[in-house]
Design a protein around this motif. Structure first.
Motif: not given
Length: 123
Positions: A75-80
């Motif tokens: 999975r790409h990225g991190v949700r902030l």
């Protein structure tokens, strides 16, 4: 011509025991319980040896965690979920010594000084 240097060979001493092959050893303590002893450098940890069923349960749990970890990697990225008043920073793809500060809808190019303050720069 260059001279090659080699590490000196270790000579075994007749008075000193050879170093252990593994940092993990087994022993029986004074109460007759099986103990596992692990030595790394100057630190030695001694714990009760797990039973076969405990070992099987721990291995299954370890494998479950590894599968979950492996599934999460692609999975790409991190949700902030941050309010727009909190700045976010990302590396500048054109110059790795610079960062981009995102504050609301504004993007500012800069770097951090010795005290950790963001200093705006012009490209």
């Amino acid at each position: 011509m260059a001279k090659h240097t080699h590490q000196p060979k270790t000579i075994a001493s007749a008075t000193e025991p050879p170093p252990p092959v593994s940092p993990i050893t087994q022993r029986i303590n004074a109460e007759g319980k099986a103990m596992t002893v692990v030595t790394l450098g100057n630190v030695t940890v001694e714990v009760p040896t797990p039973s076969a069923s405990e070992l099987k349960e721990r291995l299954a749990e370890s494998q479950r965690v590894m599968r979950a970890f492996a599934a999460a990697l692609p999975r790409h990225g991190v949700r902030l979920n941050l309010p727009p008043t909190v700045p976010r920073y990302e590396a500048d793809s054109k110059d790795p010594s610079l960062v981009i500060r995102k504050l609301g809808k504004t993007r500012t190019l800069g770097r951090f000084d010795k005290n950790g303050r963001f200093i705006q720069v012009k490209r």
